[in-house]
Design an enzyme around this catalytic site. Structure first.
Site, PDB file in Angstrom:
ATOM      1  N   ASP A  83       0.765  -1.333  -0.026  1.00  0.00           N
ATOM      2  CA  ASP A  83       0.018  -0.012   0.051  1.00  0.00           C
ATOM      3  C   ASP A  83       0.745   1.114   0.042  1.00  0.00           C
ATOM      4  OD1 ASP A  83       0.878  -0.649   2.720  1.00  0.00           O
ATOM      5  OD2 ASP A  83      -0.750   0.285   3.503  1.00  0.00           O
ATOM      6  N   GLU A 141      -0.403  -1.994   5.167  1.00  0.00           N
ATOM      7  CA  GLU A 141       0.305  -2.013   6.323  1.00  0.00           C
ATOM      8  C   GLU A 141       0.162  -0.670   7.004  1.00  0.00           C
ATOM      9  OE1 GLU A 141       3.199  -1.111   9.114  1.00  0.00           O
ATOM     10  OE2 GLU A 141       3.270   0.074   7.212  1.00  0.00           O
ATOM     11  N   GLU A 142      -0.178   0.419   6.329  1.00  0.00           N
ATOM     12  CA  GLU A 142      -0.193   1.770   6.775  1.00  0.00           C
ATOM     13  C   GLU A 142      -1.287   2.306   7.613  1.00  0.00           C
ATOM     14  OE1 GLU A 142       2.385   3.836   6.902  1.00  0.00           O
ATOM     15  OE2 GLU A 142       3.492   3.085   5.181  1.00  0.00           O
ATOM     16  N   ARG A 182      18.599  -6.043  14.154  1.00  0.00           N
ATOM     17  CA  ARG A 182      18.602  -5.972  15.558  1.00  0.00           C
ATOM     18  C   ARG A 182      17.789  -7.197  16.316  1.00  0.00           C
ATOM     19  NH1 ARG A 182      19.525  -1.544  18.807  1.00  0.00           N
ATOM     20  NH2 ARG A 182      18.802  -1.707  20.788  1.00  0.00           N
ATOM     21  N   HIS A 368       7.694   8.812   4.261  1.00  0.00           N
ATOM     22  CA  HIS A 368       6.493   9.321   4.598  1.00  0.00           C
ATOM     23  C   HIS A 368       6.721  10.922   4.242  1.00  0.00           C
ATOM     24  CE1 HIS A 368       4.216   6.423   7.319  1.00  0.00           C
ATOM     25  NE2 HIS A 368       5.101   5.785   6.616  1.00  0.00           N
TER      26      HIS A 368
HETATM   27 ZN   LIG Z   1       5.036   3.649   6.505  1.00  0.00          ZN
HETATM   28 ZN   LIG Z   2       6.475   1.140   5.471  1.00  0.00          ZN
END
Ligand SMILES: [Zn+2]
Ligand SMILES: [Zn+2]
Length: 398
Positions: A83, A141-142, A182, A368
Site C-alpha cells: 500500500d 500496512e499503513e 537488531r 512518509h
Molecule cells: Zn510507512
Molecule cells: Zn512501511
C-alpha cells in the site's frame, strides 16, 4: 552453498533492470491501504507469468508458493507490503505518481518489486534448494488494524505453516549497499487516542457558570505525561504524544466541546495495556473532577515488532555471508510501528532494514515525506539477499 550464492548473484544482476521497471510501474500507480486492487492484480500477473501458483487472500492480499526439493523439510515466509500513503509526490522523476494525492512514500513499491524478483530467482533455482517458501504480498500496512492481522485471520500462517518469517524495509538513514539488523524488540506498538471533553460552554466572562473545556484540556495534556514518566519502568522505552487539540473559534466563548488526539507507543505488551487503563482512569478522573464530561477511545493498533533472537542471528549471519560483514550492521531501536509485529507474535520473525540512501544523488529524504525516493541499486541487493535468505535460512528448532 557457494555455487548457489553465485547463481543467485548472477540472476539478481541480470534481472535487476526488469525489477527496477516493475518498481517504477508500481511507483507511478500507487493505491491506498486496502484498495490495492490494481497492484494485487499486477502481482498476480507477474507470478502467473513466472509460473508460480498463488492464492488471493483478505481481498487484496496475494500469497505465492514455491516448492523446492523436499518441500516439507523447511517452510519459510518472505513478506512484502503493497500500500501507498495519502501524500502528494514532489519528486520530478519520469515514474512520478500518476494518482493525485497518493504516493509510495514508504517504499512498499520497492518491497513488492524485490519480493517478486526474489520469487523469480527462487523459482528458477528451485532444484537447487530445499523446502517451501511462501511469498506474502499483503495489503494495508499503513492503516489500522493492519493488513497482516487480516492475513493471519484468513490463514496465511497455516497450510502449510511457515516456521519463520522474514521482511525487509527500506531505510533512508542507511547508505545503499548496506543492511541493518537488531535482535529482540525493534519497533514499538502504536495505539491512537481520541478524547472529547464536553460542557455546556458559555460566556468567557462567566466561567463560573460552565466548565472550561479548554482549561481542562490543557491540564489533561500535562497530566497524561506523568502516566509514562511515573508508571512505566524507565529502562523500557515508551512515549505518549498528544498531537491535536481542537476547540473554540473566537475570543469570548468557552467552547462546549474540545477534542484531543494523540499516539501512545510502547515496547512492552504488559505495560501497554496497563497504560491504556491508566490513561482512561486519569482522563475520566481529571475531566469529571473539573466538572465536564468526557469520552475516551483508544484505537488499539499494531503490537511491537519482536525479532526472535535465535532466528535473527541466523538471518543476520546469512545476510553477512551474502553481502560481506562490513556491509551489515546493527540498527537502532525505533518507536515507529509496523504490522509485521502481528506475524512476530505468532512465529519467529526477523524484520531488517535495506539501505537506500545516496547523498551524492540527493536521495536523503525520510519515509512518509513528499520527496522520499531510493537509490534503485538497492533493488538488486534486496532481491538477491531475499532470495539467498529464502534458500538458506534454517527455522528455529524448539
Ligand atoms: Zn510507512
Ligand atoms: Zn512501511
Amino acid at each position: 552453498m557457494i555455487m548457489l550464492a553465485e547463481q543467485i548473484k548472477t540472476l539478481a544482476e541480470q534481472l535487476a533492470p526488469e525489477y527496477i521497471a516493475v518498481r517504477r510501474h508500481l511507483h507511478a500507480n500507487p493505491e491506498l491501504s486496502y484498495h490495492e486492487v490494481e497492484t494485487a492484480r499486477y502481482v498476480q500477473e507477474r507470478l502467473s507469468a513466472i509460473g508460480i501458483p498463488f492464492q488471493v487472500m483478505s481481498t487484496t492480499g496475494v500469497v505465492g508458493i514455491i516448492e523446492g526439493q523436499h518441500p516439507s523439510s523447511r517452510i519459510l515466509a518472505l513478506r512484502a507490503d503493497m500500500d501507498a500513503l495519502p501524500i502528494q509526490e514532489e519528486n520530478d522523476v519520469p515514474y512520478r505518481s500518476l494518482n493525485k494525492g497518493v504516493m509510495h512514500a514508504c517504499g512498499h513499491d520497492v518491497h513488492t518489486s524485490i519480493l517478486l524478483g526474489a520469487a523469480r530467482i527462487l523459482h528458477e533455482l528451485r532444484h537447487a534448494w530445499s523446502g517451501t517458501i511462501k511469498f506474502i504480498f499483503q495489503p494495508g500496512e499503513e492503516k489500522n488494524p493492519g493488513g497482516a492481522s487480516y492475513m493471519i485471520r484468513d490463514g496465511v500462517l497455516t497450510n502449510p505453516a511457515p516456521r519463520g518469517i522474514i521482511a525487509l524495509h527500506v531505510h533512508p538513514g542507511l547508505p545503499c549497499g548496506q543492511l541493518s539488523f537488531r535482535k529482540g524488540r525493534v519497533m514499538a506498538s502504536a495505539d491512537e487516542i481520541y478524547i472529547t471533553i464536553r460542557s455546556q460552554g458559555g460566556h468567557a466572562a462567566a466561567p463560573h457558570l460552565t466548565a472550561d473545556t479548554l482549561l481542562i484540556a490543557s491540564h489533561l495534556v500535562v497530566s497524561l505525561q506523568q502516566i509514562i514518566s511515573r508508571n512505566n519502568n524507565p529502562v523500557t522505552p515508551s512515549v505518549l504524544s498528544i498531537c491535536s487539540i481542537q476547540g473554540g473559534h473566537t475570543t469570548n466563548v468557552i467552547p462546549s466541546e474540545v477534542k484531543l488526539m494523540g499516539t501512545f507507543r510502547a515496547m512492552d505488551e504488559n505495560w501497554r495495556y496497563k497504560a491504556h487503563e491508566l490513561i482512561k482512569k486519569q482522563t475520566k478522573a481529571l475531566v469529571e473532577g473539573m466538572g465536564a464530561e468526557v469520552d475516551i477511545h483508544i484505537d488499539v493498533g499494531y503490537p511491537a515488532v519482536d525479532n526472535h533472537p535465535v532466528f535473527t542471528d541466523e538471518v543476520w549471519a546469512h545476510a553477512a555471508d551474502w553481502l560481506g560483514k562490513d556491509q551489515v550492521r546493527e540498527t537502532e531501536l525505533r518507536m515507529g510501528a509496523e504490522d509485521f509485529g502481528y506475524y512476530s507474535q505468532q512465529i519467529p520473525g526477523c524484520f531488517f532494514r535495506l539501505g537506500v540512501r545516496n547523498e551524492s544523488a540527493g536521495i536523503v529524504h525520510q519515509v512518509h515525506t513528499p520527496r522520499f525516493n531510493i537509490d534503485e541499486n538497492a533493488i538488486e541487493i534486496g532481491m538477491g539477499v531475499m532470495a539467498y535468505l529464502g534458500a538458506t535460512v534454517q527455522p528455529v528448532t524448539t
